[in-house]
Design an enzyme around this catalytic site. Structure first.
Site: not given
Ligand code: HH2
Length: 268
Positions: A213, A247
């Site tokens: 992030k 995660r």
């Molecule tokens: N962060 C993201 C997405 N889902 N879910 C939980 N529970 N906690 C988090 O910190 C979290 C999440 C964002 O990361 P990423 O999935 O890599 O990106 P994107 O939302 O752009 O797909």
């Protein structure tokens, strides 16, 4: 049953996720990556069909989310030893995923976006991740203002957990998450990570998602190695502070980091 501390590997089946958008839309590549994450140490795979990245994420209708997800879910069938979760705020998507074997619903809106979500989770008996955020996936950085971010997030998650229990979700199936990067500045993220023991004090397993992030890039540096080491440092310290799940995009690095942290803290 997942043994804590655990690593959750991210599988984004999206064209626009912030770190891996477009890489795993093809079901064959998604399967390969999921199996690779499983082999390198993921205890759970988190599958999502809608990006929630801080800037410019486009809302996706349920039908489009399912159009992306279904070929991948069909392809994964029988190939995963580890449980998987569905990263969605929509009950319709969660319902189909649960039918395909999802063990957990990861809802970044803590069951507040879709009024059918709590009932579905209660009825299906799946575990739920309740994450703190403000605003919507599209505009949440506008709401990154708090008098005291730790009190605000802790109070919110305690209230959402009570809501989930009232809806019929068993307390043992609830996981809470401070929502690192969601309506939060670098300072807010750091304050929440420093306050993890207080969050753990609510009595639910805590999930922390710092992986790649923006605040990691700002502090640790922009190169891929700096981002990965920066992420691993937060994973280790989060587990040392009591977090149960991290995660991540790179489960191998996270596994090594949290194993060391757990051993040093006498958690096995
Ligand atoms: N962060 C993201 C997405 N889902 N879910 C939980 N529970 N906690 C988090 O910190 C979290 C999440 C964002 O990361 P990423 O999935 O890599 O990106 P994107 O939302 O752009 O797909």
């Amino acid at each position: 049953m997942i043994h804590f501390p655990a690593v959750m590997g991210v599988l984004n089946v999206t064209p626009d996720s912030f770190s891996d958008g477009g890489k795993y839309l093809d079901p064959g590549r998604a399967l390969e990556h999921a199996v690779e994450m499983q082999e390198s140490g993921a205890d759970i795979i988190d599958i999502g069909g809608e990006s929630s990245r801080p800037v410019g994420a486009r809302a996706v209708p349920a039908a489009e989310e399912l159009r992306r997800l279904l070929p991948v879910l069909r392809r994964l069938d029988g190939h995963l030893r580890v449980p998987w979760s569905i990263d969605t705020r929509k009950a319709e998507v969660a319902r189909v995923a649960i039918e395909h074997g999802a063990a957990m619903v990861n809802d970044v809106t803590a069951l507040s976006y879709d009024s059918s979500m709590a009932r579905l989770a209660a009825r299906s008996g799946s575990a739920v991740v309740l994450m703190h955020m403000r605003g919507s996936a599209e505009d949440h950085m506008r709401y990154a203002r708090y008098r005291n971010v730790v009190i605000a997030v802790t109070g919110y998650l305690a209230a959402r957990a009570r809501f989930a229990i009232r809806a019929g979700i068993h307390a043992s199936r609830i996981i809470i998450d401070p929502g690192i990067g969601f309506a939060k500045t670098t300072q807010h993220n750091l304050a929440l990570l420093a306050a993890l023991p207080a969050l753990c004090g609510l009595g639910y397993p805590v999930l922390v998602g710092t992986s790649r992030k923006t605040f990691i890039r700002r502090i640790a540096g922009e190169s891929p190695r700096e981002i990965e080491f920066g992420t691993a440092a937060t994973d280790a310290l989060a587990v040392a502070a009591g977090a149960s799940i991290v995660r991540v995009h790179d489960p191998g690095a996270a596994r090594a980091a949290i194993r060391m942290a757990a051993a040093m803290k006498g958690r096995d």
